[in-house]
Design a protein around this motif. Structure first.
Motif, PDB file in Angstrom:
ATOM      1  N   ALA A 176       2.635  20.178  -1.559  1.00  0.00           N
ATOM      2  CA  ALA A 176       1.487  19.715  -2.339  1.00  0.00           C
ATOM      3  C   ALA A 176       1.883  18.799  -3.493  1.00  0.00           C
ATOM      4  O   ALA A 176       1.169  17.843  -3.805  1.00  0.00           O
ATOM      5  N   ASP A 177       2.994  19.077  -4.134  1.00  0.00           N
ATOM      6  CA  ASP A 177       3.413  18.337  -5.330  1.00  0.00           C
ATOM      7  C   ASP A 177       4.422  17.267  -4.926  1.00  0.00           C
ATOM      8  O   ASP A 177       5.505  17.581  -4.418  1.00  0.00           O
ATOM      9  N   PRO A 178       4.116  15.989  -5.146  1.00  0.00           N
ATOM     10  CA  PRO A 178       5.050  14.919  -4.747  1.00  0.00           C
ATOM     11  C   PRO A 178       6.435  15.057  -5.364  1.00  0.00           C
ATOM     12  O   PRO A 178       7.441  14.740  -4.711  1.00  0.00           O
ATOM     13  N   ILE A 179       6.510  15.531  -6.605  1.00  0.00           N
ATOM     14  CA  ILE A 179       7.814  15.652  -7.251  1.00  0.00           C
ATOM     15  C   ILE A 179       8.593  16.819  -6.656  1.00  0.00           C
ATOM     16  O   ILE A 179       9.823  16.756  -6.518  1.00  0.00           O
ATOM     17  N   ALA A 180       7.907  17.862  -6.254  1.00  0.00           N
ATOM     18  CA  ALA A 180       8.580  18.951  -5.543  1.00  0.00           C
ATOM     19  C   ALA A 180       9.108  18.468  -4.200  1.00  0.00           C
ATOM     20  O   ALA A 180      10.176  18.898  -3.746  1.00  0.00           O
ATOM     21  N   ALA A 181       8.368  17.555  -3.560  1.00  0.00           N
ATOM     22  CA  ALA A 181       8.846  16.994  -2.296  1.00  0.00           C
ATOM     23  C   ALA A 181      10.186  16.304  -2.495  1.00  0.00           C
ATOM     24  O   ALA A 181      11.086  16.405  -1.648  1.00  0.00           O
ATOM     25  N   LEU A 182      10.338  15.617  -3.615  1.00  0.00           N
ATOM     26  CA  LEU A 182      11.578  14.897  -3.909  1.00  0.00           C
ATOM     27  C   LEU A 182      12.693  15.817  -4.376  1.00  0.00           C
ATOM     28  O   LEU A 182      13.851  15.647  -3.966  1.00  0.00           O
ATOM     29  N   THR A 183      12.384  16.786  -5.211  1.00  0.00           N
ATOM     30  CA  THR A 183      13.436  17.551  -5.888  1.00  0.00           C
ATOM     31  C   THR A 183      13.712  18.918  -5.275  1.00  0.00           C
ATOM     32  O   THR A 183      14.775  19.495  -5.527  1.00  0.00           O
ATOM     33  N   LYS A 238       9.023   7.907   0.746  1.00  0.00           N
ATOM     34  CA  LYS A 238       8.003   8.253   1.732  1.00  0.00           C
ATOM     35  C   LYS A 238       7.893   9.775   1.827  1.00  0.00           C
ATOM     36  O   LYS A 238       8.866  10.451   2.201  1.00  0.00           O
ATOM     37  N   ILE A 239       6.732  10.317   1.473  1.00  0.00           N
ATOM     38  CA  ILE A 239       6.576  11.776   1.425  1.00  0.00           C
ATOM     39  C   ILE A 239       5.442  12.278   2.314  1.00  0.00           C
ATOM     40  O   ILE A 239       4.969  13.410   2.142  1.00  0.00           O
ATOM     41  N   ASP A 240       5.014  11.448   3.284  1.00  0.00           N
ATOM     42  CA  ASP A 240       3.952  11.893   4.190  1.00  0.00           C
ATOM     43  C   ASP A 240       4.458  12.148   5.604  1.00  0.00           C
ATOM     44  O   ASP A 240       3.666  12.321   6.532  1.00  0.00           O
ATOM     45  N   GLY A 241       5.777  12.202   5.770  1.00  0.00           N
ATOM     46  CA  GLY A 241       6.353  12.506   7.079  1.00  0.00           C
ATOM     47  C   GLY A 241       6.442  13.995   7.318  1.00  0.00           C
ATOM     48  O   GLY A 241       6.050  14.820   6.474  1.00  0.00           O
ATOM     49  N   ILE A 242       6.991  14.373   8.458  1.00  0.00           N
ATOM     50  CA  ILE A 242       7.005  15.778   8.868  1.00  0.00           C
ATOM     51  C   ILE A 242       7.750  16.673   7.878  1.00  0.00           C
ATOM     52  O   ILE A 242       7.397  17.831   7.678  1.00  0.00           O
ATOM     53  N   MET A 243       8.768  16.155   7.201  1.00  0.00           N
ATOM     54  CA  MET A 243       9.564  16.961   6.289  1.00  0.00           C
ATOM     55  C   MET A 243       8.888  17.207   4.939  1.00  0.00           C
ATOM     56  O   MET A 243       9.297  18.088   4.185  1.00  0.00           O
ATOM     57  N   HIS A 244       7.824  16.436   4.622  1.00  0.00           N
ATOM     58  CA  HIS A 244       7.278  16.514   3.268  1.00  0.00           C
ATOM     59  C   HIS A 244       5.751  16.584   3.197  1.00  0.00           C
ATOM     60  O   HIS A 244       5.214  16.893   2.131  1.00  0.00           O
ATOM     61  N   SER A 245       5.051  16.316   4.277  1.00  0.00           N
ATOM     62  CA  SER A 245       3.592  16.159   4.191  1.00  0.00           C
ATOM     63  C   SER A 245       2.873  17.418   3.741  1.00  0.00           C
ATOM     64  O   SER A 245       1.772  17.342   3.188  1.00  0.00           O
ATOM     65  N   SER A 246       3.455  18.587   3.951  1.00  0.00           N
ATOM     66  CA  SER A 246       2.789  19.829   3.563  1.00  0.00           C
ATOM     67  C   SER A 246       3.218  20.336   2.191  1.00  0.00           C
ATOM     68  O   SER A 246       2.823  21.435   1.787  1.00  0.00           O
ATOM     69  N   ASN A 254       0.862  -1.174   0.000  1.00  0.00           N
ATOM     70  CA  ASN A 254       0.000   0.000   0.000  1.00  0.00           C
ATOM     71  C   ASN A 254       0.902   1.228   0.000  1.00  0.00           C
ATOM     72  O   ASN A 254       1.554   1.539   0.994  1.00  0.00           O
ATOM     73  N   GLY A 255       0.933   1.936  -1.129  1.00  0.00           N
ATOM     74  CA  GLY A 255       1.837   3.063  -1.287  1.00  0.00           C
ATOM     75  C   GLY A 255       1.260   4.398  -0.866  1.00  0.00           C
ATOM     76  O   GLY A 255       1.781   5.447  -1.276  1.00  0.00           O
ATOM     77  N   GLU A 256       0.204   4.388  -0.060  1.00  0.00           N
ATOM     78  CA  GLU A 256      -0.391   5.632   0.430  1.00  0.00           C
ATOM     79  C   GLU A 256       0.703   6.501   1.063  1.00  0.00           C
ATOM     80  O   GLU A 256       1.511   6.047   1.881  1.00  0.00           O
ATOM     81  N   GLY A 257       0.771   7.784   0.652  1.00  0.00           N
ATOM     82  CA  GLY A 257       1.749   8.692   1.216  1.00  0.00           C
ATOM     83  C   GLY A 257       3.143   8.534   0.643  1.00  0.00           C
ATOM     84  O   GLY A 257       4.113   9.033   1.217  1.00  0.00           O
TER      85      GLY A 257
END
Length: 460
Positions: free
Chosen positions: A407-414, A397-405, A61-64
């Motif tokens: 909005a864009d998953p790719i922005a979370a990574l890059t 994992k992009i739903d932790g404290i450093m990334h959950s806010s 389950n890849g939620e988040g």
């Protein structure tokens, strides 16, 4: 011992996950699925995976989370893992002169430890395929290339080993000390032997060889020309350093009467089977020649900054059609050793050209995946999440404290901090789980590397 491939009939399913496929259309899914069958991608799409699938050994389950292609490293020097933190405030030429005496005392046992440290850092930062440029072969060093290959195979990474070389020492006008170089004839014999022994050109190859004389200031013109002929006769790729610093350009003009790109052209070193590391000091004519010939570039933003080499004109290269991938470079000039962090560094550093759109998050991700795959000549096998391609996948994992806010998953990574790596598949095998290596003991690698660094320092 090399990690064995998965059973061809077993499936891994990842669903309820954000997906960046990095295909030709940059297809993305906000909530989709990826199905792996054996060592290949069987399906990718929107919504949940089909429920009728059999032989599912794992359903995630890849939620988040965000799934991307595994990252591809196009330039490195693994052996430098045990010489990190030295010559901290030098430009390239001074840095090389300071470190060559140490590097000239390595052997196969120390290189094995260093290669495991370097490969471990890459895997833990989302890298599934790496190329490593090893060019220091002391006479009493043992089987250095074999030790490096063995070390990487134990971790399960897809690997291109670059049989590097140096034959221009100080007495010939080069930078390396005399005892750190090989004879031209010996280099060519050893390079061909490496291809014959190790190179695997199959679709799902875990090991390939390229021929890689080090640089214009450490290699003779004869070796450059003969290496190009050898590589093309054997059907393998070519790699070297090029246009890294202003000092290198001055060196080439003084020694050869021309700049680096014109020198490479004169020795047969431009073409679709060639890629160069760095290419920081490229003028419009240089970029045009690379684009016309399909010559690739390994962009190493952190190392270039560490050595004050300058900022490569990556946006101009991409606009011209030059193949560009990302590289960590050796960890004596990029101590983190991570490829994942190069996504952010490439994006930010290239915006220093003066444009907020010089590089976007998505173009940075493409550099680190499909860009690198193209540079290594493996764009039909890896670099994107498409049916039939090899199952080299990174689950972030992009739903932790450093990334959950964000909005864009790719922005979370890059743009954000490098997200925790929940899972890394190489050839369908899980080699990282929840940030930890699965195939080796990380503590043992750390201890081995610390001992190797101390032993090498003591040899001076």
């Amino acid at each position: 011992m090399a990690v064995q491939p998965p059973r061809p009939d077993q499936r891994i399913v990842i669903e309820n996950v954000a997906i960046a496929t990095v295909d030709a259309n940059d297809t993305e899914y906000a909530r989709g699925h990826v199905v792996v069958l054996g060592n290949k991608i069987e399906s990718v799409g929107n919504g949940p995976a089909p429920q009728w699938l059999d032989n599912v050994v794992r359903r995630i389950n890849g939620e988040g989370h965000l799934v991307t292609p595994g990252l591809v490293n196009t330039h490195h020097h693994f052996y430098q893992w045990i010489t990190r933190g030295l010559a901290q405030d030098n430009i390239l030429f001074d840095w090389l002169v300071a470190l060559y005496p140490t590097w000239a005392r390595i052997d196969d046992r120390l290189v094995h430890a260093a290669a495991q440290g370097s490969a471990a850092a890459l895997l833990k930062s989302g890298c599934t395929t790496a190329s490593d440029h090893h060019y220091v072969f002391p006479k009493d060093g043992g089987d250095i290339l074999g030790a490096e290959i063995e070390a990487v195979q134990e971790l399960g990474m897809r690997f291109t080993a670059l049989r590097g070389s140096m034959d221009r020492s100080k007495k010939d006008g080069g930078l390396p000390p005399d005892h750190a170089v090989e004879k031209t004839e010996d280099i060519l014999i050893a390079s061909e032997a490496a291809v014959d022994k190790y190179h695997d050109s199959s679709f799902d190859s875990m090991l390939q060889i390229a021929i890689a004389p080090c640089s214009p200031f450490s290699v003779s013109t004869e070796l450059m020309r003969e290496a190009a002929l050898l590589a093309r006769r054997k059907g393998v790729r070519l790699h070297t350093h090029g246009s890294e610093t202003a000092e290198e350009e001055a060196f080439c003009k003084e020694l050869f009467g021309m700049g680096p790109t014109d020198y490479f052209e004169s020795t047969g070193w431009l073409g679709e089977d060639v890629w160069m590391a760095h290419c920081v000091h490229m003028n419009d004519s240089d970029i045009a020649k690379f684009a016309e010939t399909g010559t690739g570039v390994a962009h190493c933003p952190s190392s270039n900054a560490r050595l004050a080499a300058g900022i490569a004109r990556v946006p101009d290269m991409l606009k011209a059609g030059v193949p560009v991938g990302l590289g960590v470079d050796g960890t004596a000039s990029n101590e983190s050793g991570e490829l994942g962090t190069e996504l952010r560094n490439a994006l930010l550093i290239n915006r220093l050209h003066g444009s907020p759109t010089a590089l976007t998050g998505r173009s940075a991700l493409r550099l680190g995946t499909m860009g690198g795959a193209r540079v290594l000549g493996r764009q039909n096998e890896i670099g994107s999440i498409e049916v039939g391609k090899l199952a080299d996948l990174a689950l972030w994992k992009i739903d932790g404290i450093m990334h959950s806010s964000i909005a864009d998953p790719i922005a979370a990574l890059t743009l954000g901090a490098l997200p925790p790596l929940a899972l890394l598949l190489v050839n369908g095998n899980p080699v990282v789980e929840k940030g930890n290596l699965t195939t080796v003991n990380e503590d043992k690698i750390a201890q081995d590397c610390a001992r190797a660094a101390k032993e090498l320092a003591a040899r001076l």
